[in-house]
Write an enzyme that holds these catalytic residues in place. Structure first.
Site, short mmCIF file in Angstrom:
data_model
loop_
_atom_site.label_atom_id
_atom_site.label_comp_id
_atom_site.label_asym_id
_atom_site.label_seq_id
_atom_site.Cartn_x
_atom_site.Cartn_y
_atom_site.Cartn_z
N HIS A 87 -3.06 -63.31 -1.71
CA HIS A 87 -4.39 -64.22 -1.95
C HIS A 87 -5.68 -63.95 -0.46
CE1 HIS A 87 -4.42 -68.43 -1.06
NE2 HIS A 87 -2.88 -68.03 -1.88
N ASP A 89 -7.98 -65.65 -0.25
CA ASP A 89 -9.15 -67.82 0.11
C ASP A 89 -8.42 -68.23 0.54
OD1 ASP A 89 -7.64 -67.08 -2.52
OD2 ASP A 89 -8.34 -68.65 -2.48
N ASP A 118 -1.22 -69.56 4.77
CA ASP A 118 -1.68 -69.83 3.49
C ASP A 118 -2.93 -69.59 3.42
OD1 ASP A 118 -1.58 -70.00 0.67
OD2 ASP A 118 -2.13 -72.05 0.54
N GLU A 152 -7.90 -67.55 -5.42
CA GLU A 152 -5.89 -68.85 -6.21
C GLU A 152 -5.96 -70.53 -5.67
OE1 GLU A 152 -2.08 -69.34 -6.09
OE2 GLU A 152 -3.33 -69.40 -3.85
N GLU A 153 -6.87 -70.84 -4.55
CA GLU A 153 -6.70 -71.93 -4.35
C GLU A 153 -7.41 -72.74 -5.51
OE1 GLU A 153 -4.73 -72.99 -2.23
OE2 GLU A 153 -4.76 -71.69 -0.65
N ASP A 176 3.94 -66.11 -1.62
CA ASP A 176 2.59 -67.09 -1.25
C ASP A 176 3.57 -68.39 -0.84
OD1 ASP A 176 0.41 -69.09 -1.03
OD2 ASP A 176 0.39 -68.29 -3.09
N ARG A 350 2.28 -81.66 -10.86
CA ARG A 350 2.45 -81.16 -10.92
C ARG A 350 4.00 -81.25 -11.98
NH1 ARG A 350 1.10 -77.06 -7.03
NH2 ARG A 350 -1.08 -78.30 -6.90
N HIS A 439 -2.70 -76.02 3.81
CA HIS A 439 -2.99 -77.11 3.37
C HIS A 439 -3.87 -78.31 4.53
CE1 HIS A 439 -3.38 -76.08 -0.86
NE2 HIS A 439 -3.08 -74.49 -0.28
#
Length: 466
Positions: A87, A89, A118, A152-153, A176, A350, A439
């Site tokens: 990705h 983005d 990332d 994707e994010e 990724d 998660r 991030h």
């Protein structure tokens, strides 16, 4: 014939970095405020997609653009198709950068930029792996589709549109995540907690509270505005004592009968919230001891009592552990409170096998009095490919042969495009022992790791298609 993948990558280092720089310099944060019918996730992600496809066209690949949100680069022929999914983005930059996030800078062997790790760095490394196979005209028995996404994010709208228009490859991997391999991914869900409309008047009133940039990021900053008729200096002193006692940073600014409190923590990826310092939960933890109005106190006390310093979800009872996939993680990431408006919290969870979003909603609802809990759209279930699957065996073989290190299966809390295949994995490009800055401010990737991952990807792709 034996192929020296390292030499092939070495001969293309300058070209690879030039292409990576051109991609990094595009601010490809999702931008719905400036979206159009032709660019549904904003102009930046679309521009980055165009740049990637332009690189593919330059190198003689077949390319296709899907509604300016996804695309693919195609090579080879065969009855089966290998998919490589990356990705372009990136998450918002946030504060705390020492350099321009969209101007790549190499310092001490590290490439600093948003997207360096990332996922633009790994994406270009995997692309050059495929380019090497094409340049060498190696015999292949399968088709390869290198698929590029632009959302994707957040919501994966890009992959929804791709799958609506194109047949997905038969199996594949996403560059990724981490090496040696990720063959298991926890389920991912964001839950919106909406707080009740209670009395907002009192001696001390919470006027507003803000923290968080994205649902998959632990917030690094939080700000609250409080109004009171009493002397605000006592609140300022108490706040300064709190941040000092907890090793934090922040500031308090008094303006008339209002005080603005700003607290600084440490942002990180929500897949491992224990690596960060949640500024939002720390600030509500301070505020809960003030004599706030009913609505404000309900908001801050609930979050402080049930979510502060609890990355496993034990305080709410949503905690769960699976022998293979590990434990659930819980991360409150977007805080919105307006005295006369919305009062919400976005909780990112998660979860491993053995629980699901419905069970989590039920438990949160039973635990949090008067708080409405719903799972936001886009819930992703758990995903696992057995360690003896030929895909896993081939990928681990390429890693081991090119690093001399033993590989083993692993499950993560992050969600990658690998889960879009029944037989799909995440494969690199972060190496064991490296700091994870995805991030975060000052995101970086070692330049040598970009080249090393390209070597591994070339070997891996060729093993799977020769």
């Amino acid at each position: 014939m034996a192929i020296n993948w390292q030499e092939e990558v070495n001969s293309r280092k300058d070209e690879l970095m030039e292409d990576l720089y051109s991609l990094i310099r595009i601010n490809s944060v999702k931008d719905l405020g400036n979206k159009t019918d032709d660019m549904p996730v904003g102009p930046g992600p679309a521009k980055a997609l165009h740049k990637f496809l332009e690189i593919g066209e330059r190198d003689g690949f077949i390319t296709k653009n899907i509604e300016n949100v996804a695309g693919h680069i195609e090579y080879g022929e065969g009855d089966e198709t290998l998919g490589v999914l990356a990705h372009v983005d990136v998450v918002p930059t946030g504060d705390g950068w020492d350099t321009d996030p969209f101007e790549p800078v190499i310092k001490d062997g590290k490439l600093y930029a948003r997207g360096s790790s990332d996922d633009k760095g790994p994406a270009i490394a995997a692309y050059y792996a495929l380019k090497i196979i094409k340049d060498l005209k190696l015999p292949v028995s399968k088709k390869v589709r290198y698929i590029i996404g632009t959302d994707e994010e957040s919501g994966w709208y890009c992959m929804d549109r791709y799958q609506a228009n194109e047949k997905m490859p038969d199996f594949g991997f996403s560059p990724d995540a981490q090496f040696p391999i990720i063959n298991g991914e926890k389920g991912i869900a964001t839950f919106l907690l909406t707080f009740p409309n209670l009395d907002t008047k009192g001696n001390i009133e919470l006027k507003s509270f803000r923290s968080g940039l994205a649902s998959n990021m632990v917030p690094g900053n939080a700000t609250a505005i409080i109004a009171a008729d009493q002397d605000l200096n006592a609140i300022e002193v108490a706040f300064n004592d709190y941040i000092k006692a907890n090793g934090l940073a922040g500031s308090a600014e008094i303006n008339g009968k209002e005080i603005t409190l700003t607290l600084v923590g440490k942002a990180c990826h929500a897949q491992n919230p224990a690596l960060g310092v949640n500024a939002g939960t720390h600030l509500v933890n301070f505020l809960k001891d003030l004599s706030l109005d009913a609505a404000g106190l309900k908001y801050v006390a609930t979050i402080a009592n049930f979510f502060h310093l609890d990355p496993a979800g034990k305080l709410t009872g949503i905690n769960h552990t699976d022998d293979v996939m590990g434990e659930l993680t819980s991360s409150p990431n977007i805080f919105v409170y307006d005295q006369e408006g919305d009062k919400t919290l976005a909780l990112n969870v998660r979860f491993p096998k053995g629980t699901d979003a419905d069970a989590i909603v039920k438990q949160l609802t039973s635990k949090l009095d008067s708080v409405n809990v719903v799972a936001e759209p886009g819930v992703k279930g758990t995903h696992y490919v057995p360690a003896n699957d030929p895909l896993v065996v081939a990928l681990l073989g390429a890693y081991e042969d090119n690093t001399g290190e033993k590989g083993a299966e692993k499950t993560i809390g992050g969600g990658t495009y690998g889960r879009l295949f029944e037989r799909g994995c995440a494969f690199g490009a972060m190496f064991p022992g490296r700091e994870d800055t995805m991030h975060q401010a000052n995101e970086y990737m070692y330049v040598e790791d970009i080249f090393k991952s390209a070597v591994i990807y070339a070997d891996a792709i060729y093993r799977l298609i020769k």
